[in-house]
Scaffold this active site. Structure first.
Site, PDB file in Angstrom:
ATOM      1  CD  GLU A 272      -4.051   8.280  30.264  1.00 31.44           C
ATOM      2  OE1 GLU A 272      -4.215   9.423  30.747  1.00 31.44           O
ATOM      3  OE2 GLU A 272      -4.897   7.369  30.363  1.00 31.44           O
ATOM      4  CB  VAL A 273      -1.871  14.870  27.820  1.00 26.19           C
ATOM      5  CG1 VAL A 273      -1.174  16.204  27.951  1.00 26.19           C
ATOM      6  CG2 VAL A 273      -1.887  14.430  26.369  1.00 26.19           C
TER       7      VAL A 273
END
Length: 304
Positions: A272-273
């Protein structure tokens, strides 16, 4: 924080006409053909390009592609990289493509490499989490899936008949999760959303059935060299889930129908960015995704 959604009624799940109303509001905002499919086809000298399915969402049709090692050898362990399960999560798609373009040739000396760069092309074009039927593909990786995106990806992997040792699924958490997707989900299901946390930075979601903390730690350390890792909130949580270690939470990917639960691979993670952060750029988000894949594969190689 609370937010009403303009479709449906509070605490009442959507009916078919609500989903139709939602679909009619969606618009194409960018081109899968120009931005993704062209890049996939340009890699045909480096990797085998295989079309594993086709989505027909009238009036839009999308070809689905896998990139696969040219030097496929049955004795090698197989690794899987997936992107664009949520089509709107841009760096997941382009991170998968960047890994394929710049690093897959090196790693296919040690592994059979499979990359599915964009599992949900309609979601990519319309910047959506769901498919046109208001179904989340990343809650639909199970037998007889209602999401064609998920069903076709699983069917393709099953046809290969290989044991996958590692699966890295590339995602983003964006500000639109709060402005659009969480309110839409609550409205669709007739529920109230109580989680509005968006971590500021990169984090991982491991699998509770096979958490592999050393594996997750190695990935976080690699990613930290190119983009910031998200700190836990005041409750030592990320997105409402207790932190297992710095930058890592765990979900039961199989029970939830997540993409990372689609195989029996012992080493799995979901990235997850946060592309909307003050220190984020499109490039360092892509770099973080690529670093996650490299960190995962290097860890397995170092196991000997």
């Amino acid at each position: 924080m609370s937010q009403l959604y303009p479709i449906g009624e509070a605490n009442i799940p959507w009916q078919a006409h609500h989903k139709k109303q939602w679909l009619e509001q969606q618009q194409v905002k960018r081109s899968y053909t120009d931005e993704v499919e062209s890049q996939i086809k340009a890699l045909s000298d480096q990797l085998d390009v295989e079309q594993y399915g086709r989505l027909d969402y009238n009036p839009h049709q999308y070809s689905l592609y896998a990139l696969k090692s040219k030097q496929w050898q049955d004795h090698k362990p197989t690794v899987l990289v997936t992107g664009g399960v949520h089509g709107y999560e841009t760096s997941g798609v382009h991170g998968a493509l960047a890994f394929a373009k710049h690093h897959a040739q090196y790693y296919q000396r040690f592994f059979n490499v499979i990359v599915l760069p964009c599992i949900s092309p309609w979601g990519y074009e319309t910047i959506n989490r769901w498919n046109p039927n208001a179904i989340d593909p990343n809650r639909s990786f199970y037998q007889d899936s209602p999401a064609e995106e998920s069903r076709l990806a699983m069917a393709y992997i099953n046809t290969l008949g290989c044991d996958i040792v590692c699966h890295v699924d590339l995602h983003e958490t964006t500000d639109t999760d709060n402005s659009e997707f969480r309110p839409a989900l609550a409205a669709r299901d007739g529920k109230q959303n109580h989680n509005w946390n968006i971590p500021d930075g990169f984090y991982l979601v491991g699998h509770t059935q096979k958490p592999q903390p050393a594996f997750q730690k190695a990935i976080i350390e690699k990613v930290a060299t190119v983009t910031p890792i998200a700190p836990a909130d005041e409750s030592n949580q990320l997105i409402g889930v207790p932190v297992e270690q710095f930058g890592v939470i765990n979900y039961d990917g199989t029970t939830l129908g997540l993409c990372m639960g689609m195989t029996s691979a012992p080493y799995v993670t979901t990235t997850e960015v946060y592309p909307d952060g003050a220190s984020a750029t499109p490039q360092n988000c892509i770099d973080g995704q690529v670093a996650a894949v490299i960190g995962a594969l290097d860890y397995i190689l170092n196991l000997g």
